[in-house]
Motif scaffolding. Structure first.
Motif, short mmCIF file in Angstrom:
data_model
loop_
_atom_site.label_atom_id
_atom_site.label_comp_id
_atom_site.label_asym_id
_atom_site.label_seq_id
_atom_site.Cartn_x
_atom_site.Cartn_y
_atom_site.Cartn_z
N SER A 1 19.32 1.83 -15.03
CA SER A 1 18.15 1.01 -15.37
C SER A 1 17.78 0.11 -14.20
N ASN A 2 18.78 -0.54 -13.59
CA ASN A 2 18.52 -1.41 -12.44
C ASN A 2 17.95 -0.61 -11.28
N ALA A 3 18.52 0.57 -11.05
CA ALA A 3 18.00 1.42 -9.97
C ALA A 3 16.56 1.82 -10.27
N GLY A 4 16.28 2.09 -11.53
CA GLY A 4 14.92 2.45 -11.93
C GLY A 4 13.96 1.30 -11.72
N LEU A 5 14.41 0.07 -12.03
CA LEU A 5 13.56 -1.10 -11.82
C LEU A 5 13.26 -1.32 -10.34
N SER A 6 14.28 -1.16 -9.49
CA SER A 6 14.03 -1.34 -8.06
C SER A 6 13.10 -0.25 -7.54
N ARG A 7 13.23 0.94 -8.06
CA ARG A 7 12.35 2.04 -7.65
C ARG A 7 10.95 1.83 -8.23
N LYS A 8 10.87 1.18 -9.38
CA LYS A 8 9.56 0.92 -9.99
C LYS A 8 8.74 0.02 -9.08
N GLU A 9 9.41 -0.97 -8.49
CA GLU A 9 8.70 -1.84 -7.55
C GLU A 9 8.16 -1.03 -6.38
N ILE A 10 8.99 -0.12 -5.87
CA ILE A 10 8.56 0.72 -4.74
C ILE A 10 7.41 1.61 -5.19
N MET A 11 7.53 2.20 -6.39
CA MET A 11 6.46 3.07 -6.91
C MET A 11 5.17 2.28 -7.13
N ASP A 12 5.29 1.04 -7.61
CA ASP A 12 4.10 0.19 -7.79
C ASP A 12 3.42 -0.07 -6.44
N ARG A 13 4.20 -0.34 -5.42
CA ARG A 13 3.64 -0.58 -4.08
C ARG A 13 2.95 0.68 -3.55
N ILE A 14 3.58 1.84 -3.76
CA ILE A 14 2.98 3.11 -3.32
C ILE A 14 1.68 3.34 -4.07
N ASP A 15 1.68 3.09 -5.39
CA ASP A 15 0.45 3.25 -6.18
C ASP A 15 -0.65 2.34 -5.66
N ARG A 16 -0.34 1.07 -5.34
CA ARG A 16 -1.34 0.13 -4.81
C ARG A 16 -1.85 0.60 -3.45
N TRP A 17 -0.93 1.10 -2.61
CA TRP A 17 -1.33 1.57 -1.29
C TRP A 17 -2.24 2.79 -1.41
N LEU A 18 -1.88 3.74 -2.35
CA LEU A 18 -2.73 4.92 -2.56
C LEU A 18 -4.10 4.52 -3.10
N SER A 19 -4.09 3.55 -4.01
CA SER A 19 -5.38 3.07 -4.56
C SER A 19 -6.24 2.45 -3.44
N ALA A 20 -5.59 1.68 -2.59
CA ALA A 20 -6.33 1.05 -1.48
C ALA A 20 -6.87 2.12 -0.53
N CYS A 21 -6.07 3.16 -0.31
CA CYS A 21 -6.50 4.25 0.57
C CYS A 21 -7.70 4.99 -0.04
N GLU A 22 -7.68 5.19 -1.36
CA GLU A 22 -8.78 5.87 -2.03
C GLU A 22 -10.05 5.05 -1.96
#
Length: 192
Positions: A168-189
């Motif tokens: 669960s903790n690993a998933g939470l830390s990865r969620k932060e990374i995934m959220d950042r990637i999603d924001r970056w992809l949204s900004a790129c779009e």
């Protein structure tokens, strides 16, 4: 012509002793059968004549033999009690493990002979080999740890919960990374 025997007190005493020895030997035989022990070795340890079938050897009915049989019966009763409780503990452990692991009924069926001990008293156990060491040790790999006492079900559950927490903790830390990637992809779009 009728043969009349005079039965004296010595003959009656010998007859009673023989009956007592036979009753003890039968009890030892039954318990050895349940425990999966070698009956011949067990009674021969008390006195060799108890298992020797040759006619030239009379069964010893001395006080020492009777006392030896009594002690053997006490030891076998103690061993029966110990194995019965151990098997009950093992089965209880299995049930807890099965509940933790959500084990299917079909998988449990293989152990129905052993798990039936929960429904019987010690006195009701008469099946040959039921309390043999082979039966007590007959388990699948996951249950061997429990059977041998290497893993307590509570300890196993705690380890599983710790692993879930780590994931669960690993998933939470990865969620932060995934959220950042999603924001970056949204900004790129938006830039396109």
């Amino acid at each position: 012509m009728e043969l009349i025997l005079c039965v004296g007190p010595l003959f009656v005493l010998q007859s009673e002793r023989i009956q007592k020895v036979l009753a003890y030997v039968n009890e030892v035989h039954l318990m050895c059968n349940i425990l999966g022990l070698d009956f011949g070795k067990t009674v021969s340890a008390v006195h060799p004549s108890l298992h020797d079938k040759r006619l030239e050897h009379a069964t010893n009915i001395s006080d020492n033999t009777l006392e030896g049989l009594e002690n053997t019966i006490l030891k076998l009763k103690t061993e029966t009690k110990v194995r019965f409780e151990k098997l009950k503990d093992i089965v209880t452990c299995l049930f807890e493990l099965w509940n933790i692991m959500n084990t299917r009924r079909e998988e449990k069926q293989h152990f129905s002979r052993v798990t039936s001990i929960i429904r019987v008293s010690e006195a009701e156990v008469v099946e040959p080999g039921y309390l043999s060491t082979e039966v007590i040790q007959q388990k699948t790999e996951a249950q061997v740890f429990c059977v041998l006492g290497l893993v307590d079900p509570g300890e196993l559950l705690a380890k599983i919960e710790a692993q879930i927490s780590e994931v669960s903790n690993a998933g939470l830390s990865r969620k932060e990374i995934m959220d950042r990637i999603d924001r970056w992809l949204s900004a790129c779009e938006e830039d396109i």
